[in-house]
Design an enzyme around this catalytic site. Structure first.
Site, PDB file in Angstrom:
ATOM      1  N   ASN A   1       0.858  -1.193   0.000  1.00 32.44           N
ATOM      2  CA  ASN A   1       0.000   0.000   0.000  1.00 32.44           C
ATOM      3  C   ASN A   1       0.890   1.237   0.000  1.00 32.44           C
ATOM      4  O   ASN A   1       1.707   1.430   0.910  1.00 32.44           O
ATOM      5  CB  ASN A   1      -0.895  -0.045   1.246  1.00 32.44           C
ATOM      6  CG  ASN A   1      -1.839   1.144   1.308  1.00 32.44           C
ATOM      7  OD1 ASN A   1      -1.428   2.269   1.043  1.00 32.44           O
ATOM      8  ND2 ASN A   1      -3.081   0.901   1.664  1.00 32.44           N
TER       9      ASN A   1
ATOM     10  N   HIS B   1      -5.745   3.578  -1.737  1.00 33.41           N
ATOM     11  CA  HIS B   1      -7.074   3.911  -1.207  1.00 33.41           C
ATOM     12  C   HIS B   1      -7.395   5.328  -1.653  1.00 33.41           C
ATOM     13  O   HIS B   1      -6.718   6.274  -1.241  1.00 33.41           O
ATOM     14  CB  HIS B   1      -7.022   3.808   0.327  1.00 33.41           C
ATOM     15  CG  HIS B   1      -8.333   4.043   1.008  1.00 33.41           C
ATOM     16  ND1 HIS B   1      -8.487   3.913   2.375  1.00 33.41           N
ATOM     17  CD2 HIS B   1      -9.556   4.404   0.538  1.00 33.41           C
ATOM     18  CE1 HIS B   1      -9.742   4.168   2.703  1.00 33.41           C
ATOM     19  NE2 HIS B   1     -10.411   4.487   1.609  1.00 33.41           N
TER      20      HIS B   1
ATOM     21  N   ARG C   1      -9.526   7.991  -0.918  1.00 32.19           N
ATOM     22  CA  ARG C   1     -10.498   8.380   0.108  1.00 32.19           C
ATOM     23  C   ARG C   1     -11.413   9.463  -0.437  1.00 32.19           C
ATOM     24  O   ARG C   1     -11.036  10.219  -1.339  1.00 32.19           O
ATOM     25  CB  ARG C   1      -9.771   8.873   1.358  1.00 32.19           C
ATOM     26  CG  ARG C   1      -8.980   7.773   2.052  1.00 32.19           C
ATOM     27  CD  ARG C   1      -8.478   8.258   3.396  1.00 32.19           C
ATOM     28  NE  ARG C   1      -9.563   8.404   4.345  1.00 32.19           N
ATOM     29  CZ  ARG C   1      -9.843   7.553   5.325  1.00 32.19           C
ATOM     30  NH1 ARG C   1      -9.099   6.503   5.528  1.00 32.19           N
ATOM     31  NH2 ARG C   1     -10.863   7.786   6.127  1.00 32.19           N
TER      32      ARG C   1
ATOM     33  N   GLU D   1      -8.784   0.305  -2.976  1.00 35.92           N
ATOM     34  CA  GLU D   1      -9.639   0.427  -1.782  1.00 35.92           C
ATOM     35  C   GLU D   1     -10.552   1.632  -1.932  1.00 35.92           C
ATOM     36  O   GLU D   1     -10.093   2.723  -2.322  1.00 35.92           O
ATOM     37  CB  GLU D   1      -8.776   0.617  -0.532  1.00 35.92           C
ATOM     38  CG  GLU D   1      -7.971  -0.601  -0.161  1.00 35.92           C
ATOM     39  CD  GLU D   1      -7.120  -0.326   1.064  1.00 35.92           C
ATOM     40  OE1 GLU D   1      -7.242   0.744   1.681  1.00 35.92           O
ATOM     41  OE2 GLU D   1      -6.313  -1.184   1.396  1.00 35.92           O
TER      42      GLU D   1
ATOM     43  N   THR E   1      -8.434   3.580   8.347  1.00 36.40           N
ATOM     44  CA  THR E   1      -9.668   2.794   8.325  1.00 36.40           C
ATOM     45  C   THR E   1      -9.867   2.094   9.667  1.00 36.40           C
ATOM     46  O   THR E   1      -9.028   1.302  10.081  1.00 36.40           O
ATOM     47  CB  THR E   1      -9.599   1.751   7.191  1.00 36.40           C
ATOM     48  OG1 THR E   1      -9.162   2.403   6.014  1.00 36.40           O
ATOM     49  CG2 THR E   1     -10.946   1.114   6.956  1.00 36.40           C
TER      50      THR E   1
HETATM   51  N1  PXP Z   1      -5.950  -3.125   4.048  1.00 36.14           N
HETATM   52  C1  PXP Z   1      -6.904  -2.178   4.150  1.00 36.14           C
HETATM   53  C2  PXP Z   1      -8.279  -2.520   3.711  1.00 36.14           C
HETATM   54  C3  PXP Z   1      -6.602  -0.884   4.621  1.00 36.14           C
HETATM   55  O1  PXP Z   1      -7.567   0.049   4.719  1.00 36.14           O
HETATM   56  C4  PXP Z   1      -5.270  -0.594   4.972  1.00 36.14           C
HETATM   57  C5  PXP Z   1      -4.921   0.785   5.432  1.00 36.14           C
HETATM   58  O2  PXP Z   1      -5.091   1.681   4.382  1.00 36.14           O
HETATM   59  C6  PXP Z   1      -4.312  -1.598   4.824  1.00 36.14           C
HETATM   60  C7  PXP Z   1      -4.673  -2.868   4.386  1.00 36.14           C
HETATM   61  C8  PXP Z   1      -2.873  -1.360   5.133  1.00 36.14           C
HETATM   62  O3  PXP Z   1      -2.741  -1.069   6.486  1.00 36.14           O
HETATM   63  P1  PXP Z   1      -1.370  -0.524   7.023  1.00 36.14           P
HETATM   64  O4  PXP Z   1      -1.111   0.749   6.290  1.00 36.14           O
HETATM   65  O5  PXP Z   1      -1.613  -0.332   8.482  1.00 36.14           O
HETATM   66  O6  PXP Z   1      -0.330  -1.563   6.728  1.00 36.14           O
END
Ligand code: PXP
Length: 251
Positions: A14, A50, A52, A77, A108
């Site tokens: 991500n 994502h 947003r 996302e 989230t």
């Molecule tokens: N999966 C989803 C659905 C998320 O919303 C997020 C955070 O944006 C992540 C994975 C990744 O989380 P992190 O950034 O805490 O590794």
């Protein structure tokens, strides 16, 4: 995958926080497209972004440029809104991961409430699936939510690992891990592909990676923080090694 043979485990990276950093100053640096390409060359199996509703990190043009630039699957996302579905239908990512979204939250929080909202969500989900995009639902590992996800035709569930990662005692972490393990087994038995993510780091990733039904982990914030010290390639490579060791004990 047979019941005795774990499938391979993919890492989705991500890159939202590259855009967060860029937006702190405006301009174009650091560039999320370059980060996506670097993650790809370092061994990421997919890129997650994502978009947003408030566009606080990834912007619409980032999503379009990243989709065009990468050769690996894009996991998009998004909140369950008409605006986001319209955008996804023009972007055509590999998968849409539907997340709950509140404007005031920092990240989230919690999983999507599918159970009880099936009729409201179904038209949005149908539009996504009809476009040939895989439908992924970011949910808590509760039996009710997993069965609801199956009922609305989810191809994938992404199990929320936030509670597991944030646990302050070994007992609480183990209890949440067991709930995630049980959820993964149930989802797999219902024919749903199982992913997980949120808050995972080098310490917490192992037990989640070891769940045989787990097929993909999506990790962002920790990797981007580690990248400040070691570079993104090393951070991704180390994460991959930890996932591999958890998956194949003794390796
Ligand atoms: N999966 C989803 C659905 C998320 O919303 C997020 C955070 O944006 C992540 C994975 C990744 O989380 P992190 O950034 O805490 O590794």
């Amino acid at each position: 995958m047979t019941d005795t043979q774990p499938s391979s485990l993919r890492l989705g990276v991500n890159i939202d926080h590259v855009a967060t950093l860029r937006n702190a100053r405006g301009g174009a640096h650091p560039d999320p497209v370059s980060a996506a390409l670097l993650a790809q060359s370092a061994g990421a199996d997919g890129i997650t972004i994502h978009l947003r509703e408030d566009r606080r990190h990834i912007k619409d043009y980032d999503a379009i440029s990243i989709k065009e630039a990468i050769a690996i699957p894009l996991n998009f996302e998004m909140a369950a809104t008409l605006e986001m579905v319209d955008f996804a239908l023009s972007l055509l990512p590999n998968a849409c991961c539907i997340v709950p979204e509140k404007r005031e939250e920092v990240t989230t929080e919690g999983g999507l409430a599918v159970a009880g909202n099936e009729e409201k969500l179904r038209p949005l989900f149908t539009a996504i699936k009809t476009a040939g995009i895989r439908l992924s639902l970011f949910i808590e590992a509760s039996e009710r939510e997993i069965r609801a996800a199956a009922e609305v035709g989810a191809d994938i569930i992404e199990l929320h690992t936030g509670t597991y990662c944030d646990a302050t005692t070994d007992e609480a972490r183990l209890a949440e891990l067991q709930r995630i393990q049980k959820g993964a087994t149930l989802a797999h038995s219902l024919g749903i592909e199982v992913h997980a993510g949120h808050g995972l780091d080098f310490e917490t990733v192992g037990p989640i990676a070891a769940i045989p039904e787990m097929q993909e982990l999506n990790i962002g914030h920790f990797l981007m923080g580690a990248a400040l010290f070691t570079g993104l390639e090393e951070a991704i490579e180390t994460m991959r090694v930890k996932m591999h060791h958890a998956r194949t004990p003794g390796s």
